[in-house]
Design an enzyme around this catalytic site. Structure first.
Site, PDB file in Angstrom:
ATOM      1  N   LEU A  18     -16.413  34.215 -38.986  1.00 46.54           N
ATOM      2  CA  LEU A  18     -17.645  34.302 -38.834  1.00 46.54           C
ATOM      3  C   LEU A  18     -18.801  35.080 -38.659  1.00 46.54           C
ATOM      4  O   LEU A  18     -19.674  35.754 -38.784  1.00 46.54           O
ATOM      5  CB  LEU A  18     -18.347  33.158 -38.749  1.00 46.54           C
ATOM      6  N   GLY A  19     -17.488  36.382 -37.410  1.00 48.60           N
ATOM      7  CA  GLY A  19     -18.307  37.259 -37.559  1.00 48.60           C
ATOM      8  C   GLY A  19     -17.921  37.627 -35.903  1.00 48.60           C
ATOM      9  O   GLY A  19     -19.491  37.862 -35.916  1.00 48.60           O
ATOM     10  N   ASP A  74     -11.240  44.308 -33.714  1.00 52.29           N
ATOM     11  CA  ASP A  74     -12.613  44.049 -32.937  1.00 52.29           C
ATOM     12  C   ASP A  74     -12.852  44.650 -31.656  1.00 52.29           C
ATOM     13  O   ASP A  74     -14.252  45.253 -31.579  1.00 52.29           O
ATOM     14  CB  ASP A  74     -12.881  42.539 -32.585  1.00 52.29           C
ATOM     15  N   GLU A 142     -14.795  37.461 -25.996  1.00 52.50           N
ATOM     16  CA  GLU A 142     -14.427  37.060 -27.466  1.00 52.50           C
ATOM     17  C   GLU A 142     -13.531  35.406 -26.901  1.00 52.50           C
ATOM     18  O   GLU A 142     -12.152  36.668 -26.965  1.00 52.50           O
ATOM     19  CB  GLU A 142     -14.720  37.466 -28.139  1.00 52.50           C
ATOM     20  N   PRO A 192     -21.442  19.931 -39.745  1.00 52.43           N
ATOM     21  CA  PRO A 192     -19.445  20.770 -39.124  1.00 52.43           C
ATOM     22  C   PRO A 192     -20.223  21.436 -37.915  1.00 52.43           C
ATOM     23  O   PRO A 192     -19.375  20.841 -36.782  1.00 52.43           O
ATOM     24  CB  PRO A 192     -19.935  22.007 -40.619  1.00 52.43           C
ATOM     25  N   CYS A 382      -3.139  61.332 -40.881  1.00 54.41           N
ATOM     26  CA  CYS A 382      -2.040  60.520 -40.507  1.00 54.41           C
ATOM     27  C   CYS A 382      -0.875  61.133 -41.425  1.00 54.41           C
ATOM     28  O   CYS A 382      -0.306  62.497 -42.194  1.00 54.41           O
ATOM     29  CB  CYS A 382      -1.772  59.516 -39.943  1.00 54.41           C
ATOM     30  N   GLU A 406      11.614  59.951 -42.981  1.00 53.53           N
ATOM     31  CA  GLU A 406      11.115  58.864 -43.420  1.00 53.53           C
ATOM     32  C   GLU A 406      11.260  58.013 -44.712  1.00 53.53           C
ATOM     33  O   GLU A 406      11.757  56.987 -44.504  1.00 53.53           O
ATOM     34  CB  GLU A 406       9.595  57.980 -42.917  1.00 53.53           C
ATOM     35  N   ARG A 463       5.089  58.300 -35.946  1.00 54.34           N
ATOM     36  CA  ARG A 463       6.213  58.486 -35.663  1.00 54.34           C
ATOM     37  C   ARG A 463       6.744  59.361 -36.085  1.00 54.34           C
ATOM     38  O   ARG A 463       7.508  60.415 -35.241  1.00 54.34           O
ATOM     39  CB  ARG A 463       7.115  57.580 -36.095  1.00 54.34           C
ATOM     40  N   HIS A 508      -5.547  60.271 -35.892  1.00 55.57           N
ATOM     41  CA  HIS A 508      -6.882  59.166 -36.863  1.00 55.57           C
ATOM     42  C   HIS A 508      -7.898  58.974 -35.902  1.00 55.57           C
ATOM     43  O   HIS A 508      -8.015  58.356 -34.556  1.00 55.57           O
ATOM     44  CB  HIS A 508      -5.699  57.624 -35.974  1.00 55.57           C
ATOM     45  N   GLU A 510     -10.643  58.574 -37.364  1.00 58.82           N
ATOM     46  CA  GLU A 510     -11.503  57.361 -37.617  1.00 58.82           C
ATOM     47  C   GLU A 510     -11.470  56.556 -36.318  1.00 58.82           C
ATOM     48  O   GLU A 510     -13.049  55.368 -36.293  1.00 58.82           O
ATOM     49  CB  GLU A 510     -10.875  55.629 -39.126  1.00 58.82           C
TER      50      GLU A 510
HETATM   51  N1  GLN Z   1       4.520  56.603 -41.495  1.00 56.21           N
HETATM   52  C1  GLN Z   1       4.398  58.283 -41.115  1.00 56.21           C
HETATM   53  C2  GLN Z   1       4.905  58.229 -39.198  1.00 56.21           C
HETATM   54  O1  GLN Z   1       5.494  56.663 -39.016  1.00 56.21           O
HETATM   55  C3  GLN Z   1       2.549  57.766 -40.590  1.00 56.21           C
HETATM   56  C4  GLN Z   1       2.150  57.169 -39.850  1.00 56.21           C
HETATM   57  C5  GLN Z   1       0.665  56.164 -40.365  1.00 56.21           C
HETATM   58  O2  GLN Z   1       0.048  57.387 -40.914  1.00 56.21           O
HETATM   59  N2  GLN Z   1      -0.268  55.903 -38.801  1.00 56.21           N
HETATM   60  O3  GLN Z   1       4.698  59.170 -38.905  1.00 56.21           O
END
Ligand code: GLN
Length: 540
Positions: A18-19, A74, A142, A192, A382, A406, A463, A508, A510
């Site tokens: 529901l957010g 979240d 929450e 409900p 990444c 990998e 990794r 990352h 983002e």
């Molecule tokens: N699989 C890659 C690593 O472990 C990249 C991981 C990712 O994109 N978060 O290095």
């Protein structure tokens, strides 16, 4: 002098999704914009110690904090709305709570007592709920799951007890429910919600505010009916309609004076609400001047929550560039040399997503080659950056077998574990998690121009790393390393200076994009994609 923190417990009823996270973040933002300091904690009733081991299809994105905790997505909303950095202590799971209690029991710390859910598990939950006591004016808690779930029980019991411990007027419950519209009857149904509040009351929790998710306006009559049956005053029964953008929810709540109601119930005297900057931001999301189409290439695209923060970072960057970002979700597993042209036709830029494992890699590599050769803006995050290194090695540096350790161990592992990681066999022990500094080494680089700073901090969850044994060969082929760890050992950012915008980052970004301000790299990437769009249309 420590503050007396006030607590808001947020629970959910009727059904999940529901957010609650957006509601918690929105309430937090309203209080922040009234001059209060606020944090939010999420309590997840599942047994996993953290979501790090869960499949993105189960749980969506794993959100990583500065201190390296793998947490619920979240927390990303809390950071984006409140512009406050979260930490390990902002997310607790049943797994962590039980783990702690069991370890304490093994150490003999319960002195021969029988260890039980009440009081031992609930005490540990309450201890965690008070981690920020006195630090913030308001602490929003929450509780994950839906009331009535067996596993939520100890958490609700902890809320009930804490409400009592804190004393009258120091905490409230905000319950999020659903009021369905039944088409055949042409009516909104309150039953409900009534049942869900009844369940909540069985646990000794009386809601102070009801947030009712609904497809259409409730109207006074329905609100007063819900209020009467659920023992909540009518003005505190607040409808939460579907919003055009999640960032509009705070304004919707403000219209219903939710901030004033909450402050009044908690006995808080706060400044008047100021949502001016926020409103400018949401207006730009709703009425942008331009638009741009960005492909998001990944293997979990069927479940959009897997890339939650990337999607939000693109929205922020769009608002700043005054453009609507249309995201085209492209499944890397179906991308081949043959399907590429049609899948990527008409895009203005592409982001190759993070991920684990070898599925979909060849599709990503084919896409990167296409983006590189066509001069289309490319942003690799990444695994996306690692794929760019492999693509450049294969197609520009004459190493057709280049790959990441990998996927396959060979002599051309341009992406590999660092020598000191090689010895560790336990996978969990080798992840680089959390915030690390990075120095930008080249003032002419896209990265430096975006960040306008020589040192940055970004969050990691991976990794494998760029293999320095191949650095010279890759640089000779045209790749430049534009960001590294301060000791120069870990490659953090790579670029192709000959390309309009080709940037790969090992971290990352983002995870650090906040509403209103956005993230420098996303802002620069969207801007480059808009420029690419213009250059394409002037050519045609
Ligand atoms: N699989 C890659 C690593 O472990 C990249 C991981 C990712 O994109 N978060 O290095």
């Amino acid at each position: 002098m420590p503050k007396t923190s006030k607590y808001i417990f947020i629970t959910g009823g009727v059904l999940s999704s529901l957010g609650k996270g957006i509601a918690s973040s929105s309430i937090g933002l309203l209080l922040k914009q009234r001059g209060l300091s606020v944090t939010v904690q999420k309590f997840d009733p599942y047994i996993n110690v953290d979501p790090g081991t869960m499949n993105p299809y189960q749980h969506g994105e794993v959100y990583v904090t500065d201190d390296g905790a793998e947490t619920d997505l979240d927390l990303g909303h809390y950071e984006r709305y409140l512009d406050v950095s979260m930490s390990k202590a902002n997310n607790a799971t049943a797994g962590q709570v039980y783990n702690e209690v069991i370890q304490r029991e093994r150490r003999g710390e319960y002195l021969g007592k029988t260890v039980q859910v009440i009081p031992h598990i609930t005490d540990e939950i309450k201890r965690r709920m008070r981690a920020f006591d006195g630090v913030y004016d308001v602490i929003i808690i929450e509780v994950g799951g839906t009331v009535g779930d067996i596993e939520s029980l100890p958490f609700l019991e902890a809320c009930r007890q804490l409400h009592l411990d804190l004393g009258r007027g120091n905490s409230i419950n905000v319950h999020l429910t659903y009021v369905p519209y039944i088409r055949s009857a042409g009516e909104l149904k309150t039953k409900p919600t009534q049942h869900s509040v009844k369940t909540l009351m069985e646990f000794g929790i009386m809601p102070d505010v009801l947030l009712c998710r609904a497809e259409m306006k409730l109207g006074r009559e329905i609100r007063s009916k819900i209020g009467l049956f659920c023992n909540v005053e009518e003005r505190s029964v607040i409808e939460a309609l579907d919003a055009e953008t999640i960032y509009e929810v705070p304004q919707m709540f403000a219209k219903r004076e939710l901030d004033a109601i909450v402050c009044e119930k908690l006995g808080i005297r706060a400044k008047a609400l100021n949502l001016d900057t926020w409103t400018r931001f949401t207006n730009r999301i709703k009425h942008p001047r331009e638009e741009v189409t960005i492909a998001l290439i990944g293997k979990y695209i069927k479940y959009k929550d897997s890339y939650k923060s990337i999607g939000e970072a693109l929205i922020h960057a769009g608002a700043i560039n005054n453009a609507r970002v249309n995201v085209r979700w492209v499944d890397s597993e179906i991308l081949t040399e043959q399907t590429l042209a049609s899948e990527l036709d008409g895009i203005d830029g592409a982001l190759v997503a993070p991920g684990f494992g070898s599925r979909g890699i060849e599709g990503k590599l084919a896409a990167i080659k296409w983006l590189r050769e066509s001069g289309t803006p490319f942003f690799g995050i990444c695994l996306g950056m690692q794929c760019a290194v492999i693509e450049i090695a294969r197609n520009l540096a004459g190493m057709p077998q280049a790959t990441s350790a990998e996927f396959r161990k060979n002599k051309f592992n341009v992406i590999d574990l660092m020598p000191d990681q090689q010895k560790v066999t336990n996978k969990g022990g080798t992840m680089r998690l959390g915030s690390y500094p990075c120095v930008l080494t080249n003032q002419r680089s896209k990265a430096f121009k975006a960040y306008k700073s020589a040192t940055i901090d970004e969050r990691h969850r991976h990794r494998y790393e760029f293999n320095n044994d191949f650095r010279a060969a890759l640089e000779a082929a045209g790749l430049t390393v534009t960001g590294t760890s301060p000791d120069g050992r870990l490659v953090e950012i790579i670029e192709l200076p000959s390309h309009p915008w080709f940037v790969g980052v090992q971290f990352h970004p983002e995870l650090k994009s906040r509403a209103v301000t956005g993230h420098p790299l996303f802002i620069s990437f969207v801007k480059a994609s808009m420029a690419h769009r213009k250059s394409l249309s002037s050519r045609s």
